[in-house]
Enzyme design. Sequence first.
Site, mmCIF file in Angstrom:
data_model
loop_
_atom_site.group_PDB
_atom_site.id
_atom_site.type_symbol
_atom_site.label_atom_id
_atom_site.label_comp_id
_atom_site.label_asym_id
_atom_site.label_seq_id
_atom_site.Cartn_x
_atom_site.Cartn_y
_atom_site.Cartn_z
ATOM 1 N N ARG A 1 6.477 -1.036 -5.631
ATOM 2 C CA ARG A 1 5.378 -1.993 -5.483
ATOM 3 C C ARG A 1 5.942 -3.383 -5.234
ATOM 4 N NH1 ARG A 1 0.384 -0.089 -6.933
ATOM 5 N NH2 ARG A 1 -0.651 -2.091 -7.058
ATOM 6 N N HIS B 1 -3.728 -11.932 -3.802
ATOM 7 C CA HIS B 1 -4.669 -12.236 -4.865
ATOM 8 C C HIS B 1 -4.357 -13.659 -5.319
ATOM 9 C CE1 HIS B 1 -5.704 -7.997 -5.020
ATOM 10 N NE2 HIS B 1 -4.419 -7.705 -5.075
ATOM 11 N N CYS C 1 -6.253 -6.737 -0.033
ATOM 12 C CA CYS C 1 -5.599 -5.567 -0.636
ATOM 13 C C CYS C 1 -6.247 -4.244 -0.204
ATOM 14 C CB CYS C 1 -5.601 -5.732 -2.153
ATOM 15 S SG CYS C 1 -4.294 -4.819 -2.980
#
Lengths: 460, 276
Positions: free
Chosen positions: B131, B197, B97
Amino acid sequence: MFIIITVLIGKILIFLSRKLHIGGGSTFPGRVAIKLYPQLIKRLSRQFSSGCVIVTATNGKTTTTRMIASGLKHAGKSLVYNISGANMRSGIATSLIESATLLGRMNYDIGLFEVDEGVFPSLVKDLNPRIVLIGNFFRDQLDRYGEVAILASKIKNALDTLKDKPHLILNADDPMVAHIGEHGDFQKTYFGIDDKKLDIKGQTTESDINYCVVCNSFLEYRVKYIGHLGDFYCPKCSFCRPSTDFTAKSIKNEGFDGQKFDLQISKHKRILFNLGIPGEHSVYNTLAAVSLLHKLDIHPETLTGLFAEFRPPYGRYEKFIIDKKSVYMILIKNPAGANVILRTISRLKHKGSFLFMLNDLPADGRDVSWIFDAHFELINNLKSAVAGGRRAEDMALRLVYAGVKKNKISIEHDYGKALDKAINSVNPGGKLFLLPTYTAMHSVRAELAKRTSVSEFWKD
Amino acid sequence: MKKIILNIGYLYPTLMNLYGDRGNVTALSYRASLRGIETNVIPLRPGDKIPKKKIHVFFMGGGQDKEQTLIYKDFINLKGQILKDEIESGTAFLAVCGGYQLLGHSYEVFNGEKIKGIGALDVYTEAGKNRSIGNILIDADLYGKKFEVIGFENHGGRTFLGKTVKPLGKVIIGGGNNASDGTEGAVYKNTIATYLHGPILPKNPLLTDFLIERGLSNYNKGFTLDSVKILKNEKNTAKKPVVSSPVSSIEEIAFSSVREIIISEKNKKRELFKRN
C-alpha cells in the site's frame, strides 16, 4: 525456570524504566520479557483462581475496565489489571510481571485486561478468558486497524476457535457486536439503551455500519444513540437488536458533571444509577461494567454508590481546577468518539471555550482526515477556540469550515502557551474543554502538571 | 442580481465515506458561500436516480471493500451511463480513491479478481503488492495553471493512465497513481480523479474553485468566479487573522504548515538514509 528468570528481568526493567523515566514503564519491560519467553502471558494468566476477563471495544475500553476494577475491589476481590491503556501484548505482559511473585506465581483472584481490538484475535488464545466483553466497533485509524467489518470477523473467528467458550457480554445496540453472539455455543448477556428522547436519527450522516451483517441489506433504525448504535432491524431478514438483559432507561442529563438513569434488570426491577460523567457513551460503559460484574456475582444494587463517585481514567473527562476555572480533558481519537463528546458539550447552556490539540504521530494515526468526519458544526457557536498540536492549522481550518468565526480561533503550537492562552479565555468559574489526540494528551498533561497537582500516569 | 445555486451530487454519502472525504463537500459549500453562491447537496444513494442536467459538481469518495461491493451493482447498472454522459458533457466531477478506480475501465481487488468500472476515464487499476500510505506532495498542472497540491494517500491500487487523460500532477513526495511513473491523479474535461485524501479540497482551494467554476460555467456559458464578488467575510481575514500571518486565508495557512511537515519528514528520512 524460564518463567522465574523472565519475571525477575521484567521486574528489574519495570523498576529501572520508572526510576529513569523511560516510557512510564508500562509497556517496555513486557516487550523485552515476551522476547525472552514467548509463553509468559499464557503461563502467568492461567494461574488466577477465578480466571481472566477481557474487555475490548473501539471506544470506552479504558473507562469500562476501570469501572469493573473498582467494582471488583469494592467486593473484596484481588485483581491484576492493565492500567493507563497499556492494552497491547507488551502492556499486558508488564502488568502480569509486576504482580507476579519472584517465583512466577500469581496470587490473585482475577486478571482483568483491556485488550486492543487489533491484537485481540491473537491474545485471546493466550489469556483463555472466562468472560469477554465487547463494547462497540467504530472506525478508528484505518491505517492501523483496517476495516471495521474485517476486524469484527477476525474477533468472531478467534472466539469461535476457543476450546473453552467464554461467556460473552455484548452491546445489543451495535449490529456488528450483537452479531458476534448470534451463532456459536456461547452463553451471553446483552446490554443496551432504551430511551427514545435521545434519538439522533436525522441529525447525523456518519455511520460505520449501516448494512445488515447477515444479508447486506440496509439496516433501519427505530432509534439511534451514537453513530450506528441504536435499536436496529433489517427490513429483509430477521436480524435485529437482540433483547437486553441490562437496559438503561429514562436517562437524565445533569450538565457536564453528571447524569442519572434507571437500570432495568427484569420486568419489575429497576435501580436508579447516578453517574459523575456525562454522555450516552458513559451510560454504555456503565451498562457494560454492571453486566460483567453481575456475571461475577457482584450485584448492581451494590454498585450505585460506588459508580456515583467514579472518577474516569486520566484523559477521559479528567477535571482540573486552575485559577478557579474547570478544565476538562477529554481524549478524542476518532469521529465516533469525538462526536459523542461534541454532542454532550453542545447540550450545555453556556457557550464553551475550547482547546483542540491535533497530532499526527503514529499513536494518533498519521492521517488527520478524520476530523472532517467529526461534527465540529455541533459546537460552532463556541466562545473561543485555541488550536494546538502538530496539525493545529488543520484543526483551525476544520473549525472555520464548520462555521466557527475566524476571529474566535487562534493557533498556538507550544503546548504550554496554548494551554495558558485557552485558560485565559475562560471567565472565572467557567469551563475549558481540552480535546487532545493521544500523544498531544501526554504532552499537554505535563503542562497541566506544572499548573496544578496531578499524578504521573503509571501511579494511576 | 440573480441568485446562483450550486447543485452538488454526493454519490453514496453513507457508504463511500472513508477518511473524511465528506470534507470535500463541506469545502465546495464553504468556498461557494464565500461568493454568495448557495449550495444544494443532493445525496445519491443506492436506488436514487440521478436528476438529468441538474448537477453542477459530482463527488464520489472511496469506501471500505465491503461497502464498495454493496454499491457496485447500483453504480454500474443504475448510475454508470448517466455519469459517463455527464462527464462527457463537461459536468464537474471529483472522484477520490475508490471513486477514481470505479470511473476507470477496470480495477483489481485484493485477490486479483478483475472488476469492470464504467470507463468514463481512460485509466485502469491493478492490485499493488504494497500500500502507498502517507503524506503526499504533488506539482499539479491543471490546464496550464501550475500549483502544488498536498494530501494523504492510502491505497493498494496501482492506476495507469491512457492517452485521453492527463495526470493531475507530478509526484514530488509520495507514491501517486502507481508508485512507478511519477504521476498522480487524472484530469479529463472537468473531472478530477485522485488518490488524495486529507481531504483534498479544504487545503487545496484552487481545486475547489476550479470545480465550482467549471461546474457552473457548464450551464452558464462565460461564468467565472471572478465575476462574482467575494463577500466581505473573506476579505476581512486580513484584519482579524486566526494567526500571526496577516495576509493568508485559512486554507493557505493550513496548506503551508502541512507542506512544511511533509518536506521536513522527507529531509529527516534522507538524513537517516545518509547516516546508514
